[in-house]
Design a protein around this motif. Structure first.
Motif, PDB file in Angstrom:
ATOM      1  N   GLU A 142       0.831  -1.212   0.000  1.00 39.39           N
ATOM      2  CA  GLU A 142       0.000   0.000   0.000  1.00 39.39           C
ATOM      3  C   GLU A 142       0.863   1.260   0.000  1.00 39.39           C
ATOM      4  O   GLU A 142       0.561   2.226  -0.708  1.00 39.39           O
ATOM      5  N   LEU A 143       1.931   1.257   0.771  1.00 41.22           N
ATOM      6  CA  LEU A 143       2.831   2.409   0.783  1.00 41.22           C
ATOM      7  C   LEU A 143       3.490   2.582  -0.579  1.00 41.22           C
ATOM      8  O   LEU A 143       3.589   3.705  -1.089  1.00 41.22           O
ATOM      9  N   SER A 144       3.896   1.494  -1.189  1.00 46.85           N
ATOM     10  CA  SER A 144       4.509   1.560  -2.518  1.00 46.85           C
ATOM     11  C   SER A 144       3.548   2.144  -3.543  1.00 46.85           C
ATOM     12  O   SER A 144       3.931   2.984  -4.363  1.00 46.85           O
ATOM     13  N   ARG A 199       9.539   0.132   8.475  1.00 48.57           N
ATOM     14  CA  ARG A 199      10.300  -0.175   9.703  1.00 48.57           C
ATOM     15  C   ARG A 199      10.499   1.063  10.563  1.00 48.57           C
ATOM     16  O   ARG A 199      10.468   0.981  11.789  1.00 48.57           O
ATOM     17  N   ARG A 200      10.706   2.230   9.936  1.00 49.18           N
ATOM     18  CA  ARG A 200      10.899   3.471  10.699  1.00 49.18           C
ATOM     19  C   ARG A 200       9.654   3.845  11.495  1.00 49.18           C
ATOM     20  O   ARG A 200       9.761   4.456  12.556  1.00 49.18           O
ATOM     21  N   MET A 201       8.490   3.501  10.989  1.00 47.41           N
ATOM     22  CA  MET A 201       7.238   3.863  11.659  1.00 47.41           C
ATOM     23  C   MET A 201       6.685   2.754  12.543  1.00 47.41           C
ATOM     24  O   MET A 201       5.844   3.006  13.401  1.00 47.41           O
ATOM     25  N   ASP A 202       7.124   1.542  12.343  1.00 51.14           N
ATOM     26  CA  ASP A 202       6.555   0.333  12.952  1.00 51.14           C
ATOM     27  C   ASP A 202       7.070   0.134  14.378  1.00 51.14           C
ATOM     28  O   ASP A 202       8.126  -0.445  14.585  1.00 51.14           O
ATOM     29  N   ALA A 210       9.888  -1.001   2.503  1.00 53.73           N
ATOM     30  CA  ALA A 210      10.019  -1.784   3.732  1.00 53.73           C
ATOM     31  C   ALA A 210      10.813  -1.011   4.780  1.00 53.73           C
ATOM     32  O   ALA A 210      10.475  -1.043   5.970  1.00 53.73           O
ATOM     33  N   ALA A 211      11.844  -0.301   4.362  1.00 56.39           N
ATOM     34  CA  ALA A 211      12.636   0.506   5.298  1.00 56.39           C
ATOM     35  C   ALA A 211      11.788   1.629   5.887  1.00 56.39           C
ATOM     36  O   ALA A 211      11.879   1.924   7.085  1.00 56.39           O
ATOM     37  N   ALA A 212      10.941   2.247   5.062  1.00 55.07           N
ATOM     38  CA  ALA A 212      10.054   3.300   5.556  1.00 55.07           C
ATOM     39  C   ALA A 212       9.062   2.738   6.569  1.00 55.07           C
ATOM     40  O   ALA A 212       8.808   3.353   7.612  1.00 55.07           O
TER      41      ALA A 212
END
Length: 66
Positions: A24-26, A46-49, A42-44
Protein backbone atom coordinates in the motif's frame (compact mmCIF):
# COMPACT_ATOMS: atom_id res chain seq x y z
CA UNK A 1 -4.02 12.85 17.73
CA UNK A 2 -4.70 9.73 15.65
CA UNK A 3 -8.07 11.16 14.57
CA UNK A 4 -6.25 14.05 12.92
CA UNK A 5 -4.65 11.58 10.52
CA UNK A 6 -7.52 9.09 10.13
CA UNK A 7 -8.71 10.36 6.75
CA UNK A 8 -5.23 10.34 5.24
CA UNK A 9 -4.58 6.91 6.74
CA UNK A 10 -7.80 5.52 5.27
CA UNK A 11 -6.81 6.75 1.82
CA UNK A 12 -3.52 4.81 2.05
CA UNK A 13 -5.11 1.72 3.65
CA UNK A 14 -6.62 0.55 0.36
CA UNK A 15 -7.84 -2.84 1.61
CA UNK A 16 -9.44 -1.32 4.73
CA UNK A 17 -7.81 -3.71 7.19
CA UNK A 18 -6.67 -0.91 9.49
CA UNK A 19 -3.01 -1.35 8.59
CA UNK A 20 -0.69 0.06 5.94
CA UNK A 21 1.44 -2.57 4.23
CA UNK A 22 4.58 -2.25 2.13
CA UNK A 23 2.43 -2.77 -0.98
CA UNK A 24 0.00 0.00 0.00
CA UNK A 25 2.83 2.41 0.78
CA UNK A 26 4.51 1.56 -2.52
CA UNK A 27 1.27 2.22 -4.44
CA UNK A 28 0.79 5.56 -2.70
CA UNK A 29 4.30 6.71 -3.50
CA UNK A 30 3.92 5.65 -7.13
CA UNK A 31 0.68 7.66 -7.43
CA UNK A 32 2.47 10.64 -5.89
CA UNK A 33 5.17 10.35 -8.54
CA UNK A 34 7.82 9.21 -6.05
CA UNK A 35 8.08 5.46 -6.66
CA UNK A 36 9.92 3.39 -4.06
CA UNK A 37 11.65 0.09 -4.47
CA UNK A 38 10.17 -2.66 -2.30
CA UNK A 39 13.30 -2.39 -0.12
CA UNK A 40 12.86 1.36 0.36
CA UNK A 41 9.16 0.91 1.17
CA UNK A 42 10.02 -1.78 3.73
CA UNK A 43 12.64 0.51 5.30
CA UNK A 44 10.05 3.30 5.56
CA UNK A 45 7.61 0.91 7.22
CA UNK A 46 10.30 -0.18 9.70
CA UNK A 47 10.90 3.47 10.70
CA UNK A 48 7.24 3.86 11.66
CA UNK A 49 6.56 0.33 12.95
CA UNK A 50 6.72 0.50 16.75
CA UNK A 51 5.37 -2.99 17.47
CA UNK A 52 7.49 -4.82 14.90
CA UNK A 53 4.64 -6.47 12.98
CA UNK A 54 5.81 -5.08 9.62
CA UNK A 55 2.65 -3.00 9.22
CA UNK A 56 1.64 0.53 10.16
CA UNK A 57 -1.40 1.08 12.39
CA UNK A 58 -3.22 4.41 12.60
CA UNK A 59 -1.55 5.11 15.97
CA UNK A 60 1.91 4.43 14.54
CA UNK A 61 1.12 6.58 11.50
CA UNK A 62 -0.08 9.45 13.68
CA UNK A 63 2.88 9.18 16.06
CA UNK A 64 5.31 9.29 13.15
CA UNK A 65 3.65 12.28 11.51
CA UNK A 66 2.81 14.09 14.73
Amino acid sequence: MANDYALTFSMVDVDGDGLISVTELSRLMEVLGQPLTPEAAAAAIRRMDNDGDGLISLDEFAAYLG
